[in-house]
Write an enzyme that holds these catalytic residues in place. Structure first.
Site, PDB file in Angstrom:
ATOM      1  CD  GLU A 215      -3.102  -1.011   2.166  1.00  0.00           C
ATOM      2  OE1 GLU A 215      -3.016  -0.120   3.045  1.00  0.00           O
ATOM      3  OE2 GLU A 215      -4.044  -1.828   2.123  1.00  0.00           O
ATOM      4  CD  GLU A 316      -3.924  -5.782   3.713  1.00  0.00           C
ATOM      5  OE1 GLU A 316      -4.780  -4.953   4.131  1.00  0.00           O
ATOM      6  OE2 GLU A 316      -2.699  -5.627   3.831  1.00  0.00           O
TER       7      GLU A 316
END
Length: 398
Positions: A215, A316
């Site tokens: 991320e 995720e």
């Protein structure tokens, strides 16, 4: 499906995870990872990077109090006391029994978030505060997982200088500091070290993928820097290690980046060689603007197309909902009236994700007391089935 040991083939025809790799330690031992039809896995969140929001009891018991991150707690406790506290955590948080339970649930993959400080010689001890000694526990974990036949993804979750202002990076500085040549170089040294270890240490024999940063910032300048500078160098440096070891290309690691939906731009833009590239897609309806309605959540999940760059893994996701709705009668997962909804929603989520390479739930365990974030608890509550193939019997998405 899991257990049948069929090869997993990407859209471009490349075989993803069926590997027969020499361990280059002079022993001549071969390692082989059975092919799997789809990635079905869990993250081991809060093992090597503790996130206080979901592990508050552990955090308090370690003496971290109101510390915002691992960096802050180690600075508070002092190095020796912190090392002892973290060693106790690493030794007990994920055990071999956890690994056995994962396989009994039909899971075939673990994603292991780690910080760059796992390689201790690249930490600036005069200004950076992180626990020491984690490598031995990572090695033990990967040995257990390899023995159990699990595929392993090592994820650089905490980059030097922090890629986001979030405790998942292991620190919460005043501003992000990852996006410069010095911290890129330290991250690249971490990747070289980890790549070498996966090919030379038998305990790491089922590590088949390195995620080069979790991320990254989606600001225009930082995204451009990651795409044009860091990603190409990560490929070059990892491949240089593998070439130095004399490995055939078919034995190379998969190199994973966030997909374009993350918002940092097209990860392929500046790559000249995408051999064994892979992509990570994260999706949480909790943090979206999706109307908070059970039917809408299922419909949205059934239409959540994650195609694009291939191969893509949804690395995720959870079944969490916005905070304001968390424990209301319509959404409380402990109420029997909501059990069928959560069963159907989970089925909708993974039905869509398995149109691509597969999925990895966030996370295996925590101390939130909320099964929507905890795979093990969701299975025990009957929300997630042990027979994952049975989700297709529900025909949730038509």
């Amino acid at each position: 499906m899991p257990g049948e040991h069929r090869d997993l083939v990407a859209r471009d025809g490349t075989n993803l995870f069926n590997r027969n790799v020499s361990v280059v330690d002079g022993s001549g031992v071969k390692r082989w990872l059975p092919g799997v039809s789809k990635i079905r896995g869990v993250n081991l969140g809060s093992l090597f990077i503790i996130e206080p929001w979901m592990s508050n009891t552990i955090w308090n018991n370690m003496g971290c109090g109101n510390s915002a991150s691992e960096f802050d707690c180690v600075k508070l406790l002092g190095q020796d006391k912190a090392n002892a506290a973290w060693a106790q955590h690493w030794d007990s948080f994920i055990t071999q029994d956890d690994i056995k339970r994962m396989t009994s649930y039909g899971l075939n993959t673990i994603r292991v978030p780690v910080g760059y400080w796992m390689r201790e010689d690249i930490v600036d001890r005069s200004t950076e505060y992180f626990p020491e000694g984690g490598l031995a526990y990572l090695e033990r974990l990967c040995g257990w997982a390899s023995d159990a036949g699990l595929f392993i993804i090592i994820d650089l979750h905490g980059a030097p200088g922090a890629q986001q202002l979030n405790a998942f990076t292991g620190q919460v500085p005043a501003q992000v500091g990852f996006y410069n040549s010095n911290n890129y170089e330290r991250a690249l040294k971490f990747l070289e070290w980890m790549a070498n270890m996966t090919h030379t240490n038998n305990k790491f024999r089922n590590v088949g993928m390195l995620e080069v940063v979790n991320e990254p910032s989606n600001s225009p300048d930082n995204g451009e820097s990651v795409r044009s500078n860091y990603y190409p160098q990560a490929f070059t440096r990892i491949r240089a290690v593998e070439k130095q070891l004399g490995l055939d290309q078919s034995h190379y690691l998969h190199i994973q980046m966030m997909d374009q939906r993350w918002g940092s731009g097209d990860p392929n833009q500046y790559l000249t060689d995408k051999y064994f590239a892979a992509y990570d897609s994260h999706t949480y309806l909790k943090f979206s603007n999706t109307p908070v309605d059970q039917n809408t959540y299922i419909t949205t999940s059934c239409n959540d197309d994650r195609s694009g760059s291939s191969p893509t893994i949804v690395g995720e996701f959870s079944m969490a909902v916005p905070d304001a709705e968390d424990w209301t009668p319509q959404w409380n997962p402990t109420l029997s009236s909501n059990k069928e909804f959560y069963q159907r929603w989970f089925a909708a989520l993974i039905t869509e994700y398995e149109k691509e390479v597969g999925w990895i739930f966030w996370t295996w365990k925590n101390d939130l007391g909320d099964l929507r974030w905890e795979y093990d608890a969701a299975v025990q509550a009957g929300i997630i089935p042990k027979d994952l193939q049975s989700i297709y019997n529900k025909h949730v998405c038509g």
